[in-house]
Enzyme design. Structure first.
Site: not given
Ligand code: ARG
Length: 482
Positions: A306, A313, A300, A179
């Site tokens: 970043k 992704e 970024s 979980h």
């Protein structure tokens, strides 16, 4: 004014060859006085994508041509002319000098019309006892067979990377989750090896698909077979198939092999998306389990600090695309009556798309894992949070005190509650506090409360103990990499 003048030049798919559509096709033009309208051409042509089948198409033509000569259907001189011409066509396409024609619709007719230009009349004999229906089914089977072999090689490479990194981290402790809540400590090596098993099943599905795919449709002709004395066993052997398909109607209409390929592709894409998601989660600041190498991180444009896991992704997202490829072909084939229908031309783009997509995803995943900087300190610290050794405590109560597991679960729950209220870990409770809950507990219990002890104790086959993980790694090397 021709048809073409009535159309916007920016219409999709319209190219320089559009004017060619104003004249009847040389190949099937016998029945037609005018060429297809430009829209008809646009919806009908497949050369823009099925040119990727050219090697397979020419291999099929070579096999068919040799068989026609061997069975006396064409003369040896025609065979030789055709084979020489096919070599030239293949050379031109490989060199990028071939002028593909949209008027010639597809790869089969592009090759054949160029062959006719090169060798003249014998070219017209090649299509004896053959149809584009058995031709395209043969081409795509050959193409998918090669794609399966390439994919298998790529996946073996991914397994090698995972196994190497697993070996390095056979004893690195991290939290195991259920979980997405810390559950029990595991080792990073064990976690990575889970993906080796998943990929192993993907490779098993590749082998299954390849074995079932490897029968030849060639010689089924349009749908019913042919009256010429062809030898389908010969062409099958020439093309590396195990034999000819048994039923000509099935041979031209079956696309199960493409569906099986896309199914295994979709399952693989789902596996890669799960690993990608873990990379995204682990590389987040909140987790800090992993730092991607510079070569697999992006910055970024606005936030200088970043380091984004864009590749992970995209691997995560591209599973949707591969699932879409499978879904699209399933729906296109659903309800199609036997035998061939032009609907089947829609089989190629999903197959090509899934192939290209997975090649990238497999390479990106292997690259990210090979270069990843696993932050074992952060992993170990996290492994100790969240009372992850509670099961070890319960097991100790069972093993040492002879308590029934259900009662041990209850006692452990009370001890976790005590530690939680005090804001400490289980191992920080005093023996007095523990005995307040269960008087029979002895100091011996502390031996099972540390994460290293917990992990080391999970020696069951397939378990997370470093020795068990090393054994699994050795077995995987023998099974998958030798
Ligand atoms: N381009 C076609 C396809 O991909 C080849 C077969 C065409 N057959 C036919 N009867 N029109 O399916």
């Amino acid at each position: 004014m021709t048809d073409d003048d009535t159309h916007d030049d920016d219409a999709p798919g319209r190219g320089a060859s559009a004017t060619a559509s104003a004249t009847a096709s040389a190949i099937w033009g016998g029945r037609f006085s005018a060429g297809p309208s430009a829209i008809m051409e646009d919806i009908n042509v497949s050369i823009d994508f099925d040119r990727r089948l050219y090697r397979e198409d020419i291999a099929g033509s070579r096999a068919h041509c040799k068989m026609l000569a061997a069975t006396g259907v064409i003369a040896a001189a025609d065979r030789d002319a055709i084979l020489a011409g096919l070599d030239q066509v293949e050379g031109e396409i490989a060199a990028g000098t071939f002028a593909f024609s949209r008027a010639a619709e597809d790869i089969h007719m592009n090759v054949e019309s160029r062959l006719a230009e090169i060798v003249g009349e014998p070219a017209g004999r090649l299509h004896t006892a053959r149809s584009r229906n058995d031709q395209v089914a043969t081409d795509l089977r050959l193409w998918v067979r090669a794609a399966l072999d390439d994919l298998d090689t790529g996946l073996q490479g991914l397994q090698r990377v995972l196994i190497d990194r697993a070996e390095e981290h056979a004893a690195s402790v991290m939290p195991g989750f259920t979980h997405l809540q810390a559950a029990q400590p595991v080792t990073l090596g064990h976690h990575l090896m889970a993906y080796v098993e998943m990929v192993g099943r993907d490779r098993g599905r590749i082998a299954d698909c390849r074995a079932r795919l490897n029968e030849s449709p060639l010689g089924a002709a349009a749908l019913a077979g042919t009256s010429f004395p062809i030898d389908r066993h010969m062409t099958a052997a020439e093309l590396g198939f195990d034999g000819p398909m048994a039923n000509s109607l099935d041979a031209v209409s079956d696309r199960d092999f493409a569906l099986e390929y896309l199914s295994l592709a979709a399952i693989l894409a789902v596996h890669l998306s799960r690993l990608a998601e873990e990379i995204v989660i682990w590389s987040s600041d909140a987790f800090g389990f992993l730092r991607l190498s510079d070569s697999f991180s992006t910055g970024s444009s606005i936030m200088p600090q970043k380091r984004n896991p864009d590749a992970a992704e995209l691997v995560r997202a591209k599973a949707g695309r591969v699932i879409g490829d499978l879904n699209g072909l399933l729906v296109a084939l659903k309800g199609l009556p036997l035998a061939y229908g032009k609907d089947m031309q829609e089989d190629k783009e999903p197959v090509f798309d899934a192939t290209d997509t997975l090649a990238l995803c497999v390479a990106a995943t292997a690259g990210m894992i090979a270069d990843a900087d696993f932050r074992t300190g952060a992993m170990k610290a996290a492994a100790g949070r969240g009372f992850t050794t509670a099961t070890d405590l319960a097991d100790w109560l069972v093993r040492v005190l002879g308590m029934p597991f259900r009662r041990a679960h209850h006692v452990t729950g009370a001890l976790v509650g005590l530690a939680d209220a005090a804001g400490v870990g289980l191992e920080d409770l005093t023996l007095d506090q523990m005995q307040g809950v269960e008087p029979a507990i002895t100091a011996d219990v502390f031996g099972v409360l540390g994460v290293d002890n917990s992990v080391a104790s999970r020696t069951s086959f397939g378990g997370t103990a470093p020795d068990a993980v090393r054994a699994a790694i050795a077995a995987a090397r023998r099974r998958y990499l030798d």
